[in-house]
Design an enzyme around this catalytic site. Structure first.
Site, PDB file in Angstrom:
ATOM      1  CG  ASN A  39       2.829  -1.816  -2.764  1.00 24.36           C
ATOM      2  OD1 ASN A  39       3.769  -2.610  -2.898  1.00 24.36           O
ATOM      3  ND2 ASN A  39       1.594  -2.214  -2.505  1.00 24.36           N
ATOM      4  CD1 TRP A  40       8.105   0.585  -5.973  1.00 27.22           C
ATOM      5  CD2 TRP A  40       9.998  -0.559  -6.385  1.00 27.22           C
ATOM      6  NE1 TRP A  40       9.148   1.479  -5.988  1.00 27.22           N
ATOM      7  CE2 TRP A  40      10.319   0.815  -6.242  1.00 27.22           C
ATOM      8  CE3 TRP A  40      11.035  -1.463  -6.643  1.00 27.22           C
ATOM      9  CZ2 TRP A  40      11.629   1.288  -6.338  1.00 27.22           C
ATOM     10  CZ3 TRP A  40      12.340  -0.986  -6.747  1.00 27.22           C
ATOM     11  CH2 TRP A  40      12.625   0.375  -6.605  1.00 27.22           C
ATOM     12  CE  LYS A  41      -0.086  -2.729  -5.762  1.00 26.00           C
ATOM     13  NZ  LYS A  41      -1.471  -2.728  -6.219  1.00 26.00           N
ATOM     14  CG  HIS A  81      -1.836  -4.086  -0.462  1.00 25.16           C
ATOM     15  ND1 HIS A  81      -2.594  -4.676  -1.450  1.00 25.16           N
ATOM     16  CD2 HIS A  81      -1.483  -2.868  -0.926  1.00 25.16           C
ATOM     17  CE1 HIS A  81      -2.687  -3.834  -2.466  1.00 25.16           C
ATOM     18  NE2 HIS A  81      -2.020  -2.736  -2.183  1.00 25.16           N
ATOM     19  CD  GLU A 124      -2.395  -5.924  -4.819  1.00 23.17           C
ATOM     20  OE1 GLU A 124      -1.176  -5.998  -4.536  1.00 23.17           O
ATOM     21  OE2 GLU A 124      -2.864  -5.036  -5.552  1.00 23.17           O
ATOM     22  CD  GLU A 145      -3.583   0.898  -1.228  1.00 23.64           C
ATOM     23  OE1 GLU A 145      -2.865   1.580  -1.958  1.00 23.64           O
ATOM     24  OE2 GLU A 145      -3.438  -0.323  -1.057  1.00 23.64           O
ATOM     25  N   GLY A 198      -5.349  -0.585  -9.363  1.00 24.22           N
ATOM     26  CA  GLY A 198      -4.910  -1.138 -10.640  1.00 24.22           C
ATOM     27  C   GLY A 198      -5.991  -1.142 -11.711  1.00 24.22           C
ATOM     28  CB  SER A 252      -6.251   4.315 -10.261  1.00 22.82           C
ATOM     29  OG  SER A 252      -6.452   2.942 -10.554  1.00 22.82           O
ATOM     30  N   GLY A 307       0.789   2.441  -6.570  1.00 22.63           N
ATOM     31  CA  GLY A 307       1.195   1.175  -7.167  1.00 22.63           C
ATOM     32  C   GLY A 307       1.825   1.415  -8.530  1.00 22.63           C
ATOM     33  N   GLY A 308       1.042   1.236  -9.582  1.00 22.45           N
ATOM     34  CA  GLY A 308       1.549   1.310 -10.953  1.00 22.45           C
ATOM     35  C   GLY A 308       2.399   2.546 -11.242  1.00 22.45           C
TER      36      GLY A 308
HETATM   37  P1  13P Z   1      -2.387   1.266  -8.147  1.00 26.48           P
HETATM   38  O1  13P Z   1      -1.794   2.642  -7.900  1.00 26.48           O
HETATM   39  O2  13P Z   1      -1.639   0.486  -9.188  1.00 26.48           O
HETATM   40  O3  13P Z   1      -3.856   1.323  -8.357  1.00 26.48           O
HETATM   41  O4  13P Z   1      -2.150   0.441  -6.785  1.00 26.48           O
HETATM   42  C1  13P Z   1      -2.482   1.011  -5.578  1.00 26.48           C
HETATM   43  C2  13P Z   1      -1.985   0.130  -4.489  1.00 26.48           C
HETATM   44  O5  13P Z   1      -2.477  -0.970  -4.298  1.00 26.48           O
HETATM   45  C3  13P Z   1      -0.844   0.593  -3.694  1.00 26.48           C
HETATM   46  O6  13P Z   1      -0.639  -0.221  -2.589  1.00 26.48           O
END
Ligand code: 13P
Length: 251
Positions: free
Chosen positions: A9-11, A96, A98, A168, A174, A214, A235-236
């Site tokens: 997920n590149w956000k 998600h 977010e 998640e 993050g 993470s 994510g990251g």
């Molecule tokens: P991180 O891997 O950056 O913690 O993000 C996880 C995430 O929200 C994937 O959707």
């Protein structure tokens, strides 16, 4: 055997050029990834067309990060599920944390999104997970059960078979704080039991449940070794080809 999935997920990260370079980096390392692992990338909407062109003939699937809760019409700024399926998206991330937290997505909105996505043949990657205060109050099981019941329980067995679930924990996203393998396995097993109670043992055995928060090459192996963890939503670490592939080879 349920699918093993590693989804990036590149956000809201990367320009189109950076996104194309990231895809090229991933494709260059694909031979390291076992054929049993499905890789999925979810770039921003603006990148879907050029990324799809690069992914053509590859084993990497394309996902969107969201879709509208309406099929079409006067909804300025929104992107509808039929637009995504027409581009060759196979998956869409929905719910998600977010989106729930910053854009006010509720179970009601998410029911509409899930239904529209499924009607278009998109596989929803449906995210659930508790906040820190909910875990500290020992309410994480109730929170996750409600997120699943309210948004997925109206589906038919056939529809549910298209759904991927991602657990998640909000406190791990993050933050560099990963759930321990024991914490993750405990709640993944709970999610599978919740699915079994409603949809039956066969559906529960077949659904892929991904861990997100993470996740990185250094902890993926321990997480993926758990019997109820079928991959990751990253994510990251999905923004670096080396790390994303490093996670994908951790099964
Ligand atoms: P991180 O891997 O950056 O913690 O993000 C996880 C995430 O929200 C994937 O959707």
């Amino acid at each position: 055997m349920r699918s093993k999935i590693v989804a990036g997920n590149w956000k809201m990260n990367t320009t189109v050029n950076e996104g194309e370079a990231l895809i090229q980096g991933i494709l260059a390392k694909m031979e390291e990834v076992p054929a049993s692992v499905q890789l999925v990338v979810a770039p921003p909407f603006t990148h879907l067309v050029p990324v799809q062109a690069l992914l053509k003939d590859s084993a990497v699937a394309l996902s969107a990060q969201n879709c509208a809760d309406q099929g079409k019409g006067a909804y300025t700024g929104e992107v509808a599920a039929p637009m995504l399926s027409a581009l060759g998206c196979q998956y869409v991330i929905l719910g998600h944390s977010e989106r729930r937290e910053y854009y006010g997505e509720t179970s009601e909105t998410l029911v509409r999104k899930i239904d529209l996505a499924l009607a278009e043949g998109l596989k929803p990657i449906y995210c659930v997970g508790e906040k820190l205060e909910e875990r500290e109050a020992n309410r994480h099981f109730d929170v996750v059960e409600a997120q699943i019941r309210e948004v997925l329980f109206h589906l038919t067995a056939e529809q549910f078979a298209q759904v991927v679930i991602a657990y998640e924990p909000v406190w791990a996203i993050g933050t560099g704080k990963t759930a321990t393998a024991e914490q993750a396995q405990e709640i993944h097993a709970f999610i599978r039991r919740t699915i079994a109670d409603h949809f039956g043992a066969e559906a529960a055995e077949a659904v892929s449940i991904l861990y997100g928060g993470s996740c990185k090459p250094s902890n993926a192996k321990e997480l993926f070794a758990c019997p109820d963890i079928d991959g990751g939503l990253i994510g990251g670490a999905a923004l670096k080809a080396e790390d994303f592939i490093g996670i994908a080879v951790s099964f």
